[in-house]
Design an enzyme around this catalytic site. Structure first.
Site, short mmCIF file in Angstrom:
data_model
loop_
_atom_site.label_atom_id
_atom_site.label_comp_id
_atom_site.label_asym_id
_atom_site.label_seq_id
_atom_site.Cartn_x
_atom_site.Cartn_y
_atom_site.Cartn_z
N LYS A 35 1.47 -1.12 -0.13
CA LYS A 35 -0.05 -0.31 -0.07
C LYS A 35 0.72 0.96 0.24
O LYS A 35 2.15 1.63 -0.15
CB LYS A 35 -0.88 0.10 1.08
N TYR A 257 18.13 30.17 6.86
CA TYR A 257 16.92 30.43 8.00
C TYR A 257 17.13 30.65 9.03
O TYR A 257 17.17 30.10 9.49
CB TYR A 257 15.73 29.66 6.74
N MET A 305 13.71 24.51 1.93
CA MET A 305 12.86 23.74 0.57
C MET A 305 13.75 23.01 -0.41
O MET A 305 12.71 21.86 -0.77
CB MET A 305 11.52 24.50 -0.22
C1 LIG Z 1 -3.79 -4.51 8.58
C2 LIG Z 1 -2.24 -4.39 8.16
N1 LIG Z 1 -1.62 -5.43 8.11
C3 LIG Z 1 -0.34 -5.68 7.88
C4 LIG Z 1 0.40 -4.29 7.73
C5 LIG Z 1 1.83 -4.54 7.57
O1 LIG Z 1 2.10 -3.71 8.87
P1 LIG Z 1 3.82 -3.15 9.04
O2 LIG Z 1 4.58 -2.37 7.68
O3 LIG Z 1 4.32 -2.67 10.35
O4 LIG Z 1 4.78 -4.65 8.36
C6 LIG Z 1 -0.66 -3.16 7.49
C7 LIG Z 1 0.13 -1.49 8.19
O5 LIG Z 1 0.02 -0.99 8.60
C8 LIG Z 1 -1.96 -2.87 8.28
O6 LIG Z 1 -1.92 -1.82 8.43
#
Ligand SMILES: Cc1ncc(COP(=O)(O)O)c(C=O)c1O
Length: 361
Positions: A35, A257, A305
């Site tokens: 993700k 800055y 930046m």
């Molecule tokens: C439901 C779920 N499973 C697994 C993971 C993977 O977690 P990690 O990156 O800590 O291994 C996440 C990440 O947030 C998650 O939301």
């Protein structure tokens, strides 16, 4: 054109880290979290590498991320939507695209029940064993079992729960969560899935039918006080820029800055072409390490930046054009994140579109 800031992603490192997952949890299937654009590493490239490493499933947060992988065509690995679907259109699309759907609430069941009874929905039920974010209360398990009986077209993939404190080795929260989850599922069939990276590294009892690592696949440690290297992992991303100026200043001169830092003596200051618009957090304080041509030197003054300034007293051989490592092998993102009061996850996800990505391995 010479790229200003580059993120070089080592796909062989990601496959190596997958092997570490397999070695740590040899009896578990692996659902890799890709993700958030594979934690900023590039979802399609990382997913392909993981597929080559024969991962069992991939996890994304939402439909948009799943479609990005589907559009890359090469993927045959199952994809799970960790937040499930949010509309009837998405529910239909999930079936059409053969996506696995994590169902965490009754409103999602109602949504999926609007699909024809014959629709083959691949369902993970998410249970709240103590994280109190998403998931059905454990007392709902019998109702969920009844739902499955009512919908023979639904194919149960398993029962997911998520750990709130897996990185806290002294806390009893994790054993309590696992105990409550196991108890709620006594006598109930279907695969179990508990562990994220910290869960699978630190809690053997969380290594059940499926593990769901994310961070460790990218080579970073989820456990405080340990780096990825300590755990046998290889950092997959090196974030680099270059020195674009070196100036010598007298003692007492302010830098950058707000004139927030002053030279304690006559000294060289390097200017590096990277800033918060690239994903180097503005809150990184003076003293944060960067590596100039392989030598650690401290950042001084405020992150701007497009630039940062560094103390080059420890790198007298530094020259304009030298590469500067912000994080990567030799300078763990976990360590840099600590200076920003955050975690490696946020550094990874914070890289911006201005960073040029390259893939190796
Ligand atoms: C439901 C779920 N499973 C697994 C993971 C993977 O977690 P990690 O990156 O800590 O291994 C996440 C990440 O947030 C998650 O939301």
């Amino acid at each position: 054109m010479t790229p200003r800031v580059t993120a070089t992603v080592d796909l062989a490192a990601i496959r190596h880290n997958l092997k570490v997952v397999r070695k740590t949890a040899p009896r578990s299937k692996v659902m890799a979290a890709v993700k958030a654009d594979a934690y900023g590493h590039g979802a399609v490239e990382v997913a392909r590498a993981l597929e080559a490493g024969q991962v069992d499933a991939l996890a994304v947060a939402c439909m948009e991320e799943a479609l990005q992988l589907r559009e890359a065509h090469l993927l045959t690995t199952p994809i799970a939507l960790l937040e499930g679907v949010i509309s009837i259109e998405e529910a239909a699309l999930a079936v059409y695209e053969r996506l696995q759907v994590v169902v965490h609430d009754h409103w999602q069941i109602a949504l999926l029940e609007q699909l024809p009874a014959s629709a083959e929905v691949q369902v993970w039920f998410k249970l709240d064993s103590g994280m109190h974010r998403l998931g059905f209360p454990l007392s709902d398990v019998p109702r969920l079992v009844d739902t499955l009986k009512r919908r023979p077209g639904w194919k149960l993939q398993g029962w997911i729960t998520h750990l709130a404190c897996a990185d806290e080795l002294d806390s009893d929260a994790t054993p309590r969560q696992i105990g409550a989850y196991e108890t709620a599922l006594l006598g109930v069939s279907g695969p179990r899935s508990i562990a994220n990276s910290a869960g699978l590294l630190a809690w053997p009892e969380a290594r059940v039918d499926w593990v769901r690592p994310g961070l460790m696949l990218y080579g970073a440690s989820p456990l405080s006080g340990k780096t990825g290297l300590d755990l046998g992992l290889v950092p997959a991303l090196r974030l680099e820029s270059r020195l674009i100026a070196i100036r010598e200043y007298a003692a007492g001169e302010p830098i950058g800055y707000g004139q927030a830092w002053r030279t304690p003596e006559r000294m060289p200051i390097g200017v590096v072409a990277v800033g918060y618009a690239d994903g180097v957090h503005r809150c990184l304080p003076s003293g944060t390490p960067v590596m100039v041509a392989g030598t650690r030197v401290p950042l001084v003054g405020r992150v701007s930046m497009d630039m940062i300034t560094v103390d080059l007293r420890g790198a007298p051989a530094a020259r304009v054009g030298d590469s500067v490592l912000l994080w990567g092998p030799g300078l763990p993102a976990e360590e840099v994140a600590g200076y920003a009061g955050t975690i490696a996850y946020e550094l990874f996800c914070g890289l911006t579109q201005r960073v040029r990505f390259r893939y190796r391995g």
